[in-house]
Structure formats: structure tokens, C-alpha cells
Design a protein around this motif. Structure first.
Motif, PDB file in Angstrom:
ATOM      1  N   CYS A  53      -3.017   0.280  -7.449  1.00  0.00           N
ATOM      2  CA  CYS A  53      -2.668   1.629  -6.998  1.00  0.00           C
ATOM      3  C   CYS A  53      -1.995   1.576  -5.632  1.00  0.00           C
ATOM      4  O   CYS A  53      -0.990   2.251  -5.395  1.00  0.00           O
ATOM      5  CB  CYS A  53      -3.929   2.493  -6.961  1.00  0.00           C
ATOM      6  SG  CYS A  53      -3.614   4.246  -6.669  1.00  0.00           S
ATOM      7  N   TRP A  54      -2.549   0.772  -4.729  1.00  0.00           N
ATOM      8  CA  TRP A  54      -1.949   0.644  -3.391  1.00  0.00           C
ATOM      9  C   TRP A  54      -0.538   0.072  -3.478  1.00  0.00           C
ATOM     10  O   TRP A  54       0.385   0.593  -2.848  1.00  0.00           O
ATOM     11  CB  TRP A  54      -2.832  -0.254  -2.531  1.00  0.00           C
ATOM     12  CG  TRP A  54      -2.147  -0.771  -1.303  1.00  0.00           C
ATOM     13  CD1 TRP A  54      -1.830  -0.043  -0.183  1.00  0.00           C
ATOM     14  CD2 TRP A  54      -1.656  -2.102  -1.086  1.00  0.00           C
ATOM     15  NE1 TRP A  54      -1.187  -0.861   0.729  1.00  0.00           N
ATOM     16  CE2 TRP A  54      -1.058  -2.112   0.208  1.00  0.00           C
ATOM     17  CE3 TRP A  54      -1.672  -3.268  -1.831  1.00  0.00           C
ATOM     18  CZ2 TRP A  54      -0.484  -3.271   0.738  1.00  0.00           C
ATOM     19  CZ3 TRP A  54      -1.104  -4.416  -1.294  1.00  0.00           C
ATOM     20  CH2 TRP A  54      -0.515  -4.402  -0.031  1.00  0.00           C
ATOM     21  N   ILE A  74      -6.283   6.256  -1.417  1.00  0.00           N
ATOM     22  CA  ILE A  74      -6.649   4.966  -2.018  1.00  0.00           C
ATOM     23  C   ILE A  74      -7.817   4.335  -1.274  1.00  0.00           C
ATOM     24  O   ILE A  74      -8.759   3.818  -1.884  1.00  0.00           O
ATOM     25  CB  ILE A  74      -5.431   4.030  -2.026  1.00  0.00           C
ATOM     26  CG1 ILE A  74      -4.347   4.595  -2.949  1.00  0.00           C
ATOM     27  CG2 ILE A  74      -5.828   2.629  -2.466  1.00  0.00           C
ATOM     28  CD1 ILE A  74      -3.013   3.905  -2.808  1.00  0.00           C
TER      29      ILE A  74
END
Length: 242
Positions: A53-54, A74
């Protein structure tokens, strides 16, 4: 409140036997896989989802404000998981529910050494807090995280170390922490992420400016030359005139 839901006649215990009975019928190698997945594998998968996700969102951010809010969301996912597990410590001490194999015979227990209290499940709490936290940051990745959390809960019952209601309680606790504390966390984490994004050294952690064609900050001298060129605006004009 010790001995909560220990009667074999209640649906919680019946479902426990139904799910754990699958382990008794499965081959030994499959049980070993489920043991690893339930104890370590799915939590490792959650960490990989956070990193994914990051990496994805830092490359998609169009502005520093977008990048900072994305990073804050996040970072909140694993922080929410840690806070939820800490909140669970007094809950376990108050309820004092024994592990299911303490009060019920015939369970196939796949892992030893679980001598603490059962309600609520730390693994289910941690996994769902991270899954919901990821959902706040990114819907698609968050759905994958929530699916992993549900699978984690199933594994804990399959392994014979938790009642189904232990898992449901963990899901509720993790979700509540991730959602209810999210506004406060975002208010605190976003300015920190924005300051990091404007830093020459830590900016890459927040957003990939070069990949989006976003101009880097001008140098301290205020020149229009690109960083690293070693030429000021005046030098460039003289070279062109020559």
C-alpha cells in the motif's frame, strides 16, 4: 467472569467443535500449514500488504498534501493494531476466559504453550485492526487485508486455541480502534508526514516526486537551474549567448 460460554450446549462451543473437527480429519501436513499460517503467516501477509500500500500510494500521489495524508493513513494501520492489542490486555484480565481446550475434551490443539486467557483473540484483534486501517487508506488493498483477517480468525478456531466468540470479539475491538481513533491519528500524523515530504532526505518515504514529473524544490540560491547542474541562471544565459 471466568468460564464464560463453557457449556457444550451453546452455539459457540458447537461451532468450535465443528471447525476444529476439520483439523482432526485433515492430513498432518495440512495441519502444520494451518498452524504456521494461523500463528505467523497471515500476520506476515499483513505487513506485506502495508508495504505494498505504501509503495503504491507514494507513486500515485500528485501533491505533497495527498502524499502526506496517504502516508498518515498507512502508518495508522499498524499503530491501530498495536493500540488495540494493548487495550485487549485489561479486557483479558477482566473476563478471564480459559482457553477452549482447558474446559473441553476432544479438541485437536495444533500449537502448545497457549496458557493465557482466551477472550479476546490478540491475533484476530491485530489482523482486523490492520485490515480496517488499510481500508481507510486504500479500499482495494483494505478489502484484501480484511479478508486475511477473517482467515486469521478461522485459523485460530481451527487450531483449537480460541472460541469463535473470541475471534468475533477481536474483530470488533480491532475495527473499533481503527475507525474511532482514526480522526485523531490523522490529525497528528499528517503534519509529520508533510514535514517529511518536504525534506530532501526523507521525502522519498512520502512520495515519488520524480516518477510523476513534479518539479523538485528549488535550491537555496533561488536559481532556476536543475539540481546538480552546477549552473546558475546567469551562467546558462551566457553559455547560450556564446
Amino acid at each position: 467472569m471466568a468460564g464464560l460460554a463453557t457449556s457444550g450446549s451453546n452455539p459457540d462451543v458447537s461451532l468450535l467443535y465443528d471447525i476444529n473437527g476439520l483439523a482432526d480429519d485433515a492430513p498432518g501436513w495440512f495441519d502444520r500449514i494451518m498452524e504456521f499460517i494461523g500463528e505467523y503467516g497471515l500476520l506476515l501477509g499483513m505487513v506485506l500488504l502495508v508495504l505494498w500500500c505504501w509503495w503504491t500510494m507514494r507513486r500515485r500521489a500528485a501533491t505533497l498534501d495527498d502524499a502526506a495524508s496517504s502516508l498518515a493513513a498507512i502508518v495508522w494501520a499498524p499503530l491501530a493494531a498495536g493500540i488495540a492489542v494493548l487495550i485487549n490486555i485489561p479486557i483479558r484480565g477482566f473476563v478471564e476466559r480459559p482457553r477452549p481446550f482447558v474446559d473441553h475434551d476432544g479438541l485437536e490443539v495444533l500449537i502448545d504453550g497457549k496458557n493465557d486467557f482466551s477472550f479476546v483473540s490478540d491475533h484476530a484483534t491485530l489482523a482486523m485492526a490492520m485490515g480496517v486501517g488499510l481500508f481507510v487508506a486504500n479500499r482495494k488493498i483494505g478489502i484484501a487485508g480484511i479478508a486475511l483477517a477473517v482467515l486469521e480468525g478461522f485459523c485460530r478456531v481451527y487450531m483449537g486455541v480460541h472460541y469463535p466468540t473470541d475471534v468475533i470479539g477481536g474483530f470488533a475491538l480491532g475495527t473499533a480502534v481503527a475507525l474511532l481513533l482514526s480522526p485523531v491519528a490523522m490529525a497528528l500524523l499528517t503534519p509529520v508526514a508533510k514535514a517529511m515530504g518536504g525534506s530532501a532526505r526523507a521525502g522519498w518515504l512520502v512520495w515519488a516526486r520524480g516518477s510523476l514529473g513534479v518539479a523538485e524544490p528549488e535550491s537555496d540560491s533561488g536559481s532556476g537551474a536543475e539540481p546538480g547542474s552546477g549552473l546558475s541562471g546567469g551562467d546558462s544565459e551566457r553559455d547560450l549567448a556564446a
